[in-house]
Design an enzyme around this catalytic site. Structure first.
Site, PDB file in Angstrom:
ATOM      1  CD  GLU A  73      -7.972  -9.504  -4.062  1.00 44.13           C
ATOM      2  OE1 GLU A  73      -6.806  -9.922  -3.846  1.00 44.13           O
ATOM      3  OE2 GLU A  73      -8.823  -9.351  -3.165  1.00 44.13           O
ATOM      4  CE1 TYR A  94      -8.974  -4.021   0.674  1.00 43.13           C
ATOM      5  CE2 TYR A  94      -8.222  -1.903  -0.180  1.00 43.13           C
ATOM      6  CZ  TYR A  94      -7.967  -3.099   0.495  1.00 43.13           C
ATOM      7  OH  TYR A  94      -6.703  -3.357   0.976  1.00 43.13           O
ATOM      8  CB  THR A 136      -7.111  -6.974   9.595  1.00 40.74           C
ATOM      9  OG1 THR A 136      -7.461  -8.095   8.786  1.00 40.74           O
ATOM     10  CG2 THR A 136      -7.591  -5.694   8.933  1.00 40.74           C
ATOM     11  CG  HIS A 196      -4.665  -6.625  -0.568  1.00 38.14           C
ATOM     12  ND1 HIS A 196      -5.865  -6.935   0.016  1.00 38.14           N
ATOM     13  CD2 HIS A 196      -4.588  -7.390  -1.690  1.00 38.14           C
ATOM     14  CE1 HIS A 196      -6.500  -7.830  -0.737  1.00 38.14           C
ATOM     15  NE2 HIS A 196      -5.743  -8.118  -1.780  1.00 38.14           N
ATOM     16  CG  ASN A 232      -3.552  -2.688   7.016  1.00 37.57           C
ATOM     17  OD1 ASN A 232      -3.514  -2.155   5.909  1.00 37.57           O
ATOM     18  ND2 ASN A 232      -4.471  -3.566   7.363  1.00 37.57           N
ATOM     19  NE  ARG A 248      -1.929  -5.954   7.011  1.00 37.69           N
ATOM     20  CZ  ARG A 248      -3.036  -6.559   6.573  1.00 37.69           C
ATOM     21  NH1 ARG A 248      -3.583  -7.543   7.290  1.00 37.69           N
ATOM     22  NH2 ARG A 248      -3.589  -6.190   5.435  1.00 37.69           N
ATOM     23  CE  LYS A 290      -3.745  -2.578   2.267  1.00 36.32           C
ATOM     24  NZ  LYS A 290      -4.617  -2.727   3.492  1.00 36.32           N
TER      25      LYS A 290
HETATM   26  P1  ATP Z   1      -6.484  -6.445   3.049  1.00 36.66           P
HETATM   27  O1  ATP Z   1      -7.743  -6.820   2.281  1.00 36.66           O
HETATM   28  O2  ATP Z   1      -6.067  -5.013   2.802  1.00 36.66           O
HETATM   29  O3  ATP Z   1      -5.398  -7.444   2.837  1.00 36.66           O
HETATM   30  P2  ATP Z   1      -7.525  -7.688   5.393  1.00 36.66           P
HETATM   31  O4  ATP Z   1      -7.999  -8.735   4.456  1.00 36.66           O
HETATM   32  O5  ATP Z   1      -6.608  -8.100   6.491  1.00 36.66           O
HETATM   33  O6  ATP Z   1      -6.815  -6.509   4.608  1.00 36.66           O
HETATM   34  P3  ATP Z   1     -10.152  -6.535   5.334  1.00 36.66           P
HETATM   35  O7  ATP Z   1     -11.244  -6.864   6.272  1.00 36.66           O
HETATM   36  O8  ATP Z   1     -10.218  -7.065   3.944  1.00 36.66           O
HETATM   37  O9  ATP Z   1      -8.771  -6.944   6.040  1.00 36.66           O
HETATM   38  O10 ATP Z   1     -10.033  -4.952   5.307  1.00 36.66           O
HETATM   39  C1  ATP Z   1      -9.401  -4.304   4.224  1.00 36.66           C
HETATM   40  C2  ATP Z   1      -8.623  -3.130   4.730  1.00 36.66           C
HETATM   41  O11 ATP Z   1      -9.524  -2.171   5.263  1.00 36.66           O
HETATM   42  C3  ATP Z   1      -7.658  -3.412   5.877  1.00 36.66           C
HETATM   43  O12 ATP Z   1      -6.426  -3.927   5.467  1.00 36.66           O
HETATM   44  C4  ATP Z   1      -7.496  -2.039   6.475  1.00 36.66           C
HETATM   45  O13 ATP Z   1      -6.574  -1.251   5.714  1.00 36.66           O
HETATM   46  C5  ATP Z   1      -8.888  -1.461   6.302  1.00 36.66           C
HETATM   47  N1  ATP Z   1      -9.663  -1.656   7.528  1.00 36.66           N
HETATM   48  C6  ATP Z   1     -10.212  -2.804   7.980  1.00 36.66           C
HETATM   49  N2  ATP Z   1     -10.849  -2.616   9.141  1.00 36.66           N
HETATM   50  C7  ATP Z   1     -10.691  -1.306   9.440  1.00 36.66           C
HETATM   51  C8  ATP Z   1     -11.106  -0.473  10.498  1.00 36.66           C
HETATM   52  N3  ATP Z   1     -11.824  -0.947  11.518  1.00 36.66           N
HETATM   53  N4  ATP Z   1     -10.750   0.841  10.454  1.00 36.66           N
HETATM   54  C9  ATP Z   1     -10.033   1.335   9.445  1.00 36.66           C
HETATM   55  N5  ATP Z   1      -9.601   0.603   8.399  1.00 36.66           N
HETATM   56  C10 ATP Z   1      -9.925  -0.699   8.397  1.00 36.66           C
HETATM   57 MG    MG Z   2      -9.094  -8.308   2.734  1.00 31.41          MG
END
Ligand code: ATP
Ligand code: MG
Length: 136
Positions: A126, A49, A91, A115, A112, A102, A9
């Site tokens: 994707e 997303y 996450t 992805h 974070n 992370r 990111k």
């Molecule tokens: P990614 O899809 O980015 O790999 P992930 O699969 O671990 O992350 P997801 O639930 O898909 O988690 O959420 C996508 C992204 O949205 C997270 O990586 C984070 O950047 C953001 N995100 C998730 N939860 C929160 C939250 N509570 N507040 C702010 N941002 C969040």
């Molecule tokens: Mg995800």
């Protein structure tokens, strides 16, 4: 062979952590199939997303992804999806184990670093979205 989509990111690129991430996937034994530095159009970030569209953090998440260049990659190898998620860590970086990307390099769920696809089907979607030109 199983493929996964990994994206560094904007904060990861800005902080100079591209090499660190690549090193970890290479060391584990995965094979780099595609890589590009990309300024992300809003439409692409929104589509990436799309499953999170109803979440309160979705607008901020899209802003985050378009805030600077990302590095989009395809990594290949045995169980690369699930193992890639282990390399990345939980996450919320406050819950990510030390030794994960992370867990070692960030503290904010909204910044974070990286992805990784969460399932083989997501990885296919994707990879098609980020590499519409296909893999060479
Ligand atoms: P990614 O899809 O980015 O790999 P992930 O699969 O671990 O992350 P997801 O639930 O898909 O988690 O959420 C996508 C992204 O949205 C997270 O990586 C984070 O950047 C953001 N995100 C998730 N939860 C929160 C939250 N509570 N507040 C702010 N941002 C969040
Ligand atoms: Mg995800």
């Amino acid at each position: 062979l199983e493929q996964t989509f990994i994206m560094i990111k904007p904060d990861g690129v800005a902080r100079g952590l591209v090499g660190e991430v690549i090193k970890r996937f290479e060391q584990k034994g995965y094979y780099l199939r595609a890589l590009k530095l990309k300024n992300v159009e809003r439409e692409l970030a929104e589509e990436h997303y799309v499953d999170l569209k109803s979440k309160p953090f979705y607008p901020g998440l899209v802003e985050y992804i378009v805030s600077g260049p990302v590095v989009a990659m395809v990594w290949e190898g045995k169980q690369s999806v699930v193992t890639g998620r282990k390399i990345i860590g939980a996450t919320n970086p406050l819950q990510s184990e030390p030794g994960t990307v992370r867990g070692d390099f960030c503290i904010d769920v909204g910044r974070n670093l990286i992805h990784g696809s969460d399932a083989v089907e997501s990885a296919k979607r994707e990879i098609a979205l980020w590499f519409p030109e296909g893999l060479s």
